[in-house]
Structure formats: structure tokens, C-alpha cells
Design an enzyme around this catalytic site. Structure first.
Site, PDB file in Angstrom:
ATOM      1  N   SER A 185       0.834  -1.194   0.000  1.00 10.43           N
ATOM      2  CA  SER A 185       0.000   0.000   0.000  1.00 10.43           C
ATOM      3  C   SER A 185       0.877   1.256   0.000  1.00 10.43           C
ATOM      4  O   SER A 185       1.760   1.381  -0.839  1.00 10.43           O
ATOM      5  CB  SER A 185      -0.957  -0.035   1.192  1.00 10.43           C
ATOM      6  OG  SER A 185      -1.973   0.936   1.053  1.00 10.43           O
ATOM      7  N   ASP A 398      -8.586  -4.943  -6.509  1.00  9.45           N
ATOM      8  CA  ASP A 398      -8.171  -3.826  -5.660  1.00  9.45           C
ATOM      9  C   ASP A 398      -8.528  -2.520  -6.351  1.00  9.45           C
ATOM     10  O   ASP A 398      -8.000  -2.205  -7.414  1.00  9.45           O
ATOM     11  CB  ASP A 398      -6.664  -3.933  -5.425  1.00  9.45           C
ATOM     12  CG  ASP A 398      -6.115  -2.793  -4.578  1.00  9.45           C
ATOM     13  OD1 ASP A 398      -6.887  -1.886  -4.203  1.00  9.45           O
ATOM     14  OD2 ASP A 398      -4.906  -2.817  -4.301  1.00  9.45           O
ATOM     15  N   HIS A 454      -7.371  -5.231  -1.514  1.00 11.55           N
ATOM     16  CA  HIS A 454      -6.249  -4.393  -1.064  1.00 11.55           C
ATOM     17  C   HIS A 454      -6.003  -4.557   0.428  1.00 11.55           C
ATOM     18  O   HIS A 454      -6.870  -4.261   1.246  1.00 11.55           O
ATOM     19  CB  HIS A 454      -6.580  -2.925  -1.356  1.00 11.55           C
ATOM     20  CG  HIS A 454      -5.473  -1.987  -1.008  1.00 11.55           C
ATOM     21  ND1 HIS A 454      -4.475  -1.658  -1.887  1.00 11.55           N
ATOM     22  CD2 HIS A 454      -5.198  -1.296   0.137  1.00 11.55           C
ATOM     23  CE1 HIS A 454      -3.641  -0.807  -1.328  1.00 11.55           C
ATOM     24  NE2 HIS A 454      -4.055  -0.570  -0.097  1.00 11.55           N
TER      25      HIS A 454
END
Length: 477
Positions: A185, A398, A454
Site C-alpha cells: 500500500s 483492488d 487491497h
């Protein structure tokens, strides 16, 4: 290059041997910052792996870490520094939800202190891993002065780099093993910068040589503009917006959706049409329930013991959730509930210093943090001229950091394709798709994880382990 690295590693070993001999002669003992944790509240029995926790002092900050030694061959397996995104999300998330050898027993959770259990597909099967709470203010990391609380992308990079150097001084047995920097991330911006710092430091003979072999980024924030613009294309590919809405967006906004001229009313109207279609979806994985709450934390709702279908007041959840949705959201909210990590017995077991962190948060959204780096593609480009092994993985569902944007910046590096796009498998089933790029000694593997959100390991943890295990052992993915 390989010969020079080998010589430096040998010199390090000779240096460490001399230090050890001097220590025996003069009775010198280094002051270690870490302590072994054998038992954890909520975990039945002794931990089946070596866990160490502690602090490393960097500038005005005390950075907290969890270290788990490889369950395979600690002397031969690589060492990973793991960072979680946010910024401000604890590395404990990576340990408990993604790549570590523990998980919560969410199926039997009825309240109170959550139970922990061993997870057999932790990446520590194949590597030793340092889970670092960074930047300062994340997890149990804290500052000793008011000025020390302020951080930024560049300061976070520098402090993580200094942390690693100091940690290796205290753990010299890991200097000879291969080192990798990893994270997901928002840490996608930090990881390549730390890697570059190490490579630059290795050129300076005044610095201790670090045996860095490569880096890994998952669902990585890299180039904000490209990634945000790629969301519209992803929405269309996933059938979340119609052909008509997509074509209208492209035409009226000229493929630019982040910064829009207020006078471009057609583009603004088209973006409103898009928003109506996607605003209620989870950005983590649009196939899963949206766990965003209108007010109180999910734990507050659960503590009311109203967990029967249709019994939850609409003021707590928007929209009302089914039992399946509540179960899913509970699985990802236990650390949000601040139950386990804020328990006094847990903090005592982890050797957390008392009164240094008032209230532990999985993600601290109140950091004094400046995002001073917008794009790290040039850093990847610079690193692509070096001998490094790189893995980039993305969940194909995601929405937060679409794989489409990730592929765009990878292709912009102008590397040669050495393994064309193809499926990769787990249990004879397609687990995702992969391709490999190379340029001299630089090798970059990109892989999607089919159906994952995600970040990908939170959704398909076992599959991501096999992806990692094959890559780190130089096997065909």
C-alpha cells in the site's frame, strides 16, 4: 559485482569475528534492545516460533518492532524488513493479517480478549522478518520530544534506514544473509527509497555494507496521478460502469480525472455519474461488504450483543448489514476494536514501555505527517540499473491501487519481457497472472492475485505465500 559483494560479506564476517573475540577478552557485551516473547495472551501454549520485540532509538524516536526468525534455516534464509502502509498503519497488521505466522480465531470470537492461533502459511517459513512500526506514531513507536512526532515520507525513509543499520549491529548474525525490503500500500513509496539508500550507502566504504538482494511491494502506491486515473479504466473492465459512462468520461475529461477544471461542466457531470455507481463499494475489494460505519466502531455494535439479523440500528451501519457481512467485517476489525493490543497483559508480554502510547490504533490517522514524495517511478528506474530481484504483486479486484496503474509504471521502465503474460497456479487452479521483466542484473516479476483486494494477502493469504515462496527460492511462479 557479485565478486565484490562476496568479498564485502567475507570482510564483514572477519570484522564480526574480531569484535566477538574482543568481547570475550574484555568482557564487553552489547546492550540489546530486544527481548524474546515466549507466550502471548490469547495464544494457547508457548509460541512455536522465535518472536522478539523491542525498540531501536533513531533521532528523537523510539521505533518498535516485532522480529520473527525464519522457521526454516535462519542462517541461510533471507531477512526481510516489512513496512505497512497508511501512512500510520502498524506493521502488526502485516504480521497478523497478511504474512506472519499468527492469525485471530475469528470464527469462535464472542467478545473479550481475542484468541490467537498459529497460521501455517506464514512467510516466516522461508524468511526471517522484521515488522517495523514506522513512521513514528505508528503502533507502539513513539517520540521522546514534541518535535520528534513530526514526520514525512523522506524522514520515514531515513529513520527506517537508520533503524535497520542499528538493528543489524545488534543482530550481526544476519549481516551475511540476503536482505530484502518489503511493504504494501502506501509503503510502496517508502520501500524503493530505502532500497536506494542502502545501495547508495554500500557505495560509501565508510558505511557498513548491507547485503541487499532486492525488494518487494504489494498493491504499491507509486505514482498517485497514474493510479488514480487508472481507476476509471478498472471500473469499466470490472463492469461497474457502463460503456456509455466510460466513453463519456474519456471524451469529456480527456482521460484526466484527478484535477478537473471547474469550468468543464461536462466532465464534472460525468464524474457524478461514475460516483453514483461506485460510491457504496468497498475500495478494498468491491466484491466484499463495505465495512465503513457511520459512527461507532463495529466493536461497539458487537458489544451490544445485537448480533442477530435485522437487529442492528440503522444509525450504526449504513446500509444495514446481513450476518455474512457482519462476520466478514468482524474478521478485519478485531485490531480496529483496540481490544487485544490495548490489553495490559498483552503489552506487558510484548515488552511495551508503559505510558508511551496512550491508545494503540491499527491505523493512526492523526499523525503529524507530510506527504512530500508524489512519484517514485524515477527511483524504480534508477534501481533498474542495478543487480536486484523485485516482486510486485496486486489484487485484481483492488480499487484502492488498481493493478492497471501499477502495470503502467512498470512498463514505463522500458525493461525487456522475458516471460510473457500467463497464469500461475496453486492446487492446479489459476491463482492469478504473471509476467517477468529483466534488464541485465535487474529482474522484476509482476503478479496479480485472482479475486484479491487491497492488499492481496489479506484476502488470499495462502496463495500469496506460495507466490512469495516460489519467488524467494527462484522457482517458477
Amino acid at each position: 559485482m557479485a565478486l565484490k559483494s562476496g568479498c564485502r560479506v567475507m570482510n564483514n564476517l572477519v570484522h564480526l569475528l574480531l569484535l566477538s573475540v574482543l568481547g570475550i577478552v574484555f568482557g564487553a557485551k552489547p546492550a540489546l534492545s530486544g527481548q524474546i516473547v515466549q507466550y502471548l495472551p490469547g495464544f494457547d501454549g508457548e509460541l512455536p516460533f522465535k518472536l522478539e520485540t523491542g525498540y531501536i532509538n533513531v533521532d528523537e524516536s523510539e521505533l518498535f518492532y516485532y522480529f520473527i526468525e525464519s522457521e526454516g534455516d535462519p542462517q541461510g534464509d533471507p531477512l526481510f524488513l516489512w513496512l505497512t502502509g497508511g501512512p500510520g498503519c502498524t506493521a502488526f497488521s502485516g504480521l497478523i493479517y497478511e504474512v506472519g505466522p499468527m492469525e485471530y480465531d475469528v470464527e469462535t470470537y464472542t467478545g473479550g480478549l481475542p484468541k490467537l492461533r498459529y497460521y501455517p502459511y506464514g512467510w516466516t517459513k522461508s524468511a526471517s522478518m522484521i515488522f517495523l512500526d514506522s513512521p513514528v506514531g505508528t503502533g507502539f513507536s513513539y517520540a521522546r520530544t514534541l518535535e520528534g512526532w513530526a514526520s514525512s515520507d523522506m524522514k520515514s525513509v531515513e529513520q527506517a534506514y537508520q533503524f535497520l543499520r542499528k538493528w543489524l549491529v545488534e543482530h550481526p548474525q544476519y549481516l551475511a544473509v540476503q536482505l530484502y525490503i518489503a511493504g504494501d500500500s502506501y509503503a510502496g513509496k517508502i520501500v524503493p527509497l530505502i532500497t536506494k539508500k542502502i545501495m547508495d550507502g554500500n557505495k560509501d566504504k565508510a558505511e557498513q555494507f548491507l547485503n541487499v538482494k532486492g525488494y518487494l511491494v504489494g498493491s504499491p502506491r507509486t505514482d498517485l496521478l497514474t493510479e488514480e486515473n487508472s481507476k476509471v479504466e478498472l471500473f469499466h473492465r470490472l463492469a461497474l460502469i457502463s460503456d456509455e459512462i466510460y466513453e463519456n468520461l474519456k471524451k469529456s475529461c480527456n482521460d484526466s480525472y484527478v484535477t478537473v477544471d471547474p469550468s468543464n461542466t461536462q466532465c464534472l457531470a460525468a464524474l457524478q455519474d461514475l460516483k453514483k455507481c461506485v460510491k457504496d463499494l468497498s475500495t478494498r475489494d468491491f466484491l466484499e461488504p463495505n465495512c465503513e460505519l457511520s459512527s461507532n466502531d463495529l466493536a461497539d455494535v458487537l458489544d451490544r450483543r445485537s448480533v442477530t439479523e435485522g437487529s442492528l440500528d440503522s444509525e450504526f451501519l449504513l446500509p444495514p448489514m446481513s450476518m455474512a457481512a457482519i462476520s466478514y467485517c468482524t474478521a478485519f476489525s478485531i485490531t480496529h476494536n483496540k481490544i487485544w493490543a490495548n490489553d495490559e497483559s498483552v503489552q506487558e508480554a510484548l515488552h511495551v514501555r508503559k505510558e508511551t502510547v496512550r491508545h494503540w490504533e491499527r491505523c493512526n490517522n492523526s499523525l503529524l505527517y507530510t506527504k512530500d514524495i508524489k512519484n517514485v517511478v524515477p527511483v524504480h528506474k534508477e534501481l533498474s540499473g542495478l543487480d536486484l530481484e523485485v516482486l510486485v504483486e496486486s489484487g485484481d479486484h483492488d480499487i484502492a491501487v488498481p493493478y492497471i496503474g501499477t502495470l503502467k509504471w512498470i512498463k514505463s521502465l522500458n525493461l525487456s519481457v522475458v516471460d510473457g503474460w500467463r497464469p500461475w497456479h496453486v492446487d492446479n487452479q489459476v491463482a492469478g497472472y504473471t509476467t517477468k521483466y529483466s534488464e541485465k542484473g535487474y529482474h522484476l516479476t509482476f503478479a496479480t492475485v485472482k479475486g484479491a483486494g487491497h492488499p492481496a494477502p489479506e484476502f488470499y493469504r495462502r496463495e500469496c505465500f506460495y507466490l512469495f515462496d516460489r519467488w524467494i527460492k527462484h522457482k517458477t511462479i
